[in-house]
Design an enzyme around this catalytic site. Structure first.
Site, PDB file in Angstrom:
ATOM      1  N   VAL A 231      36.202  31.115  43.622  1.00  0.00           N
ATOM      2  CA  VAL A 231      35.251  31.910  43.301  1.00  0.00           C
ATOM      3  C   VAL A 231      35.636  33.535  42.985  1.00  0.00           C
ATOM      4  O   VAL A 231      35.186  34.453  42.965  1.00  0.00           O
ATOM      5  CB  VAL A 231      34.076  32.295  44.266  1.00  0.00           C
ATOM      6  CG1 VAL A 231      33.009  30.903  44.214  1.00  0.00           C
ATOM      7  CG2 VAL A 231      34.464  32.511  45.681  1.00  0.00           C
ATOM      8  N   ARG A 233      39.257  34.415  40.621  1.00  0.00           N
ATOM      9  CA  ARG A 233      39.777  34.457  39.453  1.00  0.00           C
ATOM     10  C   ARG A 233      40.664  33.253  39.065  1.00  0.00           C
ATOM     11  O   ARG A 233      41.299  32.759  39.825  1.00  0.00           O
ATOM     12  CB  ARG A 233      40.486  35.660  39.181  1.00  0.00           C
ATOM     13  CG  ARG A 233      39.983  37.231  39.062  1.00  0.00           C
ATOM     14  CD  ARG A 233      38.930  36.989  37.635  1.00  0.00           C
ATOM     15  NE  ARG A 233      38.199  38.402  37.679  1.00  0.00           N
ATOM     16  CZ  ARG A 233      37.007  38.689  38.191  1.00  0.00           C
ATOM     17  NH1 ARG A 233      36.243  37.628  38.542  1.00  0.00           N
ATOM     18  NH2 ARG A 233      36.378  39.930  37.821  1.00  0.00           N
ATOM     19  N   ASP A 257      34.325  28.045  40.020  1.00  0.00           N
ATOM     20  CA  ASP A 257      33.434  28.870  39.288  1.00  0.00           C
ATOM     21  C   ASP A 257      34.075  29.741  38.277  1.00  0.00           C
ATOM     22  O   ASP A 257      33.496  30.608  37.561  1.00  0.00           O
ATOM     23  CB  ASP A 257      32.488  29.750  40.427  1.00  0.00           C
ATOM     24  CG  ASP A 257      31.573  30.600  39.818  1.00  0.00           C
ATOM     25  OD1 ASP A 257      30.503  30.025  38.915  1.00  0.00           O
ATOM     26  OD2 ASP A 257      31.533  31.795  39.841  1.00  0.00           O
ATOM     27  N   GLU A 262      37.419  31.308  29.789  1.00  0.00           N
ATOM     28  CA  GLU A 262      35.995  31.246  29.882  1.00  0.00           C
ATOM     29  C   GLU A 262      35.596  31.637  28.818  1.00  0.00           C
ATOM     30  O   GLU A 262      35.667  32.596  27.865  1.00  0.00           O
ATOM     31  CB  GLU A 262      35.639  32.268  31.274  1.00  0.00           C
ATOM     32  CG  GLU A 262      36.176  31.726  32.270  1.00  0.00           C
ATOM     33  CD  GLU A 262      35.678  32.671  33.751  1.00  0.00           C
ATOM     34  OE1 GLU A 262      34.935  33.674  33.408  1.00  0.00           O
ATOM     35  OE2 GLU A 262      36.033  32.317  34.676  1.00  0.00           O
ATOM     36  N   HIS A 281      31.000  30.933  36.079  1.00  0.00           N
ATOM     37  CA  HIS A 281      31.224  32.123  36.556  1.00  0.00           C
ATOM     38  C   HIS A 281      29.913  32.918  36.792  1.00  0.00           C
ATOM     39  O   HIS A 281      29.516  34.051  36.578  1.00  0.00           O
ATOM     40  CB  HIS A 281      31.946  32.811  35.606  1.00  0.00           C
ATOM     41  CG  HIS A 281      32.748  33.975  36.236  1.00  0.00           C
ATOM     42  ND1 HIS A 281      34.115  34.725  35.592  1.00  0.00           N
ATOM     43  CD2 HIS A 281      32.371  34.912  37.437  1.00  0.00           C
ATOM     44  CE1 HIS A 281      34.156  35.587  36.256  1.00  0.00           C
ATOM     45  NE2 HIS A 281      33.582  35.906  37.329  1.00  0.00           N
TER      46      HIS A 281
END
Length: 331
Positions: A231, A233, A257, A262, A281
Site C-alpha cells: 500500500v 508505492r 494497491d 497506473e 490505489h
C-alpha cells in the site's frame, strides 16, 4: 500581507469548496498542460495528488519565479523531488500526511483477512454457483513485518496487533523497544526479517533508499507461504520479479494497491495470477478524505499568510516528513 498568487494543479477535480481557498488567495486552476504558463511568479503551488509527472518540465528556469511553497495533496512526494526544487533552500514542501493513516490500516487488515480466508476464491465460486467447501487460515499468532515506520506504518501495526498478529517493523534504524512495533529492523537486517514473516506489508515512502527494496533477493528470502501486501508505492517492488515469484509458487500470494504503472495495464499478468488481489490505489480513499485534505491545506494556507510554521513539512533530502517545521512566510 497581500493576497498570494496560488496555482492549483488538478485533473478537473479541485479540492472541495474551492471558494474557501479563493477567499484567501488569487487562484489559477490549471491542468498539467497549462502549468508552464501559469506557474512563473506564483507564490504557492497546490498539487492535487500524486499522479502528475510533468511538474519538472513546467518549473521556472529562473529560481526567482518559482513558488516559495509547494503543497502536495497526497502523502507521497516523489513526483516533485526534482533537483531544482530540492536545491531551492527557500522553498518549503508539505504534504497531506495524517489523513490516510487509519483508513489504510483498516484496508491492510482487510486485505490480510481476505488472503487468509480466501475471500477472492469464495466470490469466484459464488459467481459460478459452486458449493466448494475448504479450510481457511487464521491470522492470530501469524507474524507481520511492516516496512515503513511512519504514521501509516504505525497505524497498520496497531491494527494488526489488535487482530492478534505478531508485528515487527523495518526502517532506517534498528531498535528493540519501539512502542508500536516492538522490534524494528534496520536496513542491513531486512533479508533476515523477511525470512521470518508470514505477511510483509509495504508502507514506506518511495525514496532512493527504498526504491526496488523488494527485488529478486528479497523475494527469495521470503517463505514460500508468505504473502506480500503493498500500500506504499509501486516502485518499492521489482514487479517482474514479483510476477515470476508468484508464477513459480515461491510466494503464496499478494495484495497490491499500487503499481509501477497506473492504471495497471490490461495485459499485466497480475490481473489473472492466482492468489493475487489487485485494487486501484484506493487504500486511503474513504468517505470524507477530500474534505480532510481541504481542511489541512486551508489550515496551512492560513499559517502561510500569517508567517507561522507549516504542518507536514517534508525533508526534501529524505523525501518524507521528518518532524521539523518551517516558518514559510508569504510574499
Amino acid at each position: 500581507m497581500g493576497r498570494p498568487l496560488l496555482v492549483a494543479l488538478h485533473d478537473g477535480t479541485p479540492l472541495p469548496h474551492p471558494e474557501r481557498v479563493e477567499a484567501l488567495a488569487d487562484v489559477r486552476h490549471v491542468g498539467e498542460d497549462g502549468l508552464a504558463d501559469a506557474l512563473p511568479g506564483a507564490d504557492v503551488l497546490l498539487v492535487g495528488g500524486a499522479g502528475f509527472t510533468g511538474i519538472v518540465r513546467a518549473w521556472p528556469a529562473d529560481p526567482a519565479l518559482a513558488p516559495s511553497w509547494v503543497h502536495v495533496a497526497a502523502t507521497g512526494v516523489e513526483h516533485v523531488l526534482f533537483d531544482a526544487l530540492v536545491r531551492d533552500s527557500g522553498l518549503t514542501l508539505s504534504n497531506s500526511r495524517g489523513i490516510y493513516d487509519e483508513a489504510i490500516a483498516e484496508y491492510v487488515l482487510g486485505l490480510i483477512l481476505a488472503l487468509a480466508k480466501d475471500l477472492p476464491g469464495t466470490l469466484a465460486h459464488q459467481r459460478r454457483r459452486e458449493w466448494r467447501w475448504r479450510e481457511s487460515e487464521r491470522i492470530g499468532g501469524r507474524s507481520a513485518l511492516v516496512a515503513g515506520t511512519g504514521p501509516i506504518g504505525r497505524a497498520i501495526a496497531r491494527q494488526l496487533r489488535a487482530a492478534g498478529m505478531r508485528v515487527s517493523g523495518a526502517g532506517r534504524t534498528g531498535r528493540s523497544d519501539d512502542p508500536d512495533f516492538g522490534t524494528v529492523y534496520g536496513g542491513g537486517e531486512l533479508l533476515a526479517a523477511l525470512s521470518e514473516a508470514d505477511y510483509i506489508v509495504l508502507a514506506a515512502p518511495l525514496t532512493p533508499q527504498t526504491r526496488e527494496m523488494i527485488d529478486e533477493r528479497a523475494l527469495q528470502a521470503m517463505k514460500p507461504t508468505a504473502r506480500l501486501v503493498n500500500v506504499g508505492r509501486g516502485g518499492l517492488v521489482v514487479q517482474d520479479a514479483l510476477v515470476d515469484a508468484l508464477r513459480r509458487g515461491r510466494l503464496a500470494g499478494a495484495a497490491l494497491d499500487v503499481f509501477e504503472e497506473e492504471p495497471l495495464p490490461d495485459d499485466s499478468p497480475l490481473w489473472d495470477l492466482p492468489g493475487v488481489i489487485v485494487s486501484p490505489h484506493m487504500a486511503g480513499d474513504v468517505h470524507g478524505w477530500r474534505e480532510a485534505q481541504a481542511e489541512l491545506f486551508l489550515d496551512n494556507l492560513r499559517r502561510y499568510l500569517a508567517g507561522r510554521p507549516l504542518r507536514n513539512v517534508v525533508d526534501k533530502e529524505r523525501g518524507y516528513v521528518s518532524g521539523r517545521v518551517s516558518r514559510a512566510g508569504g510574499p
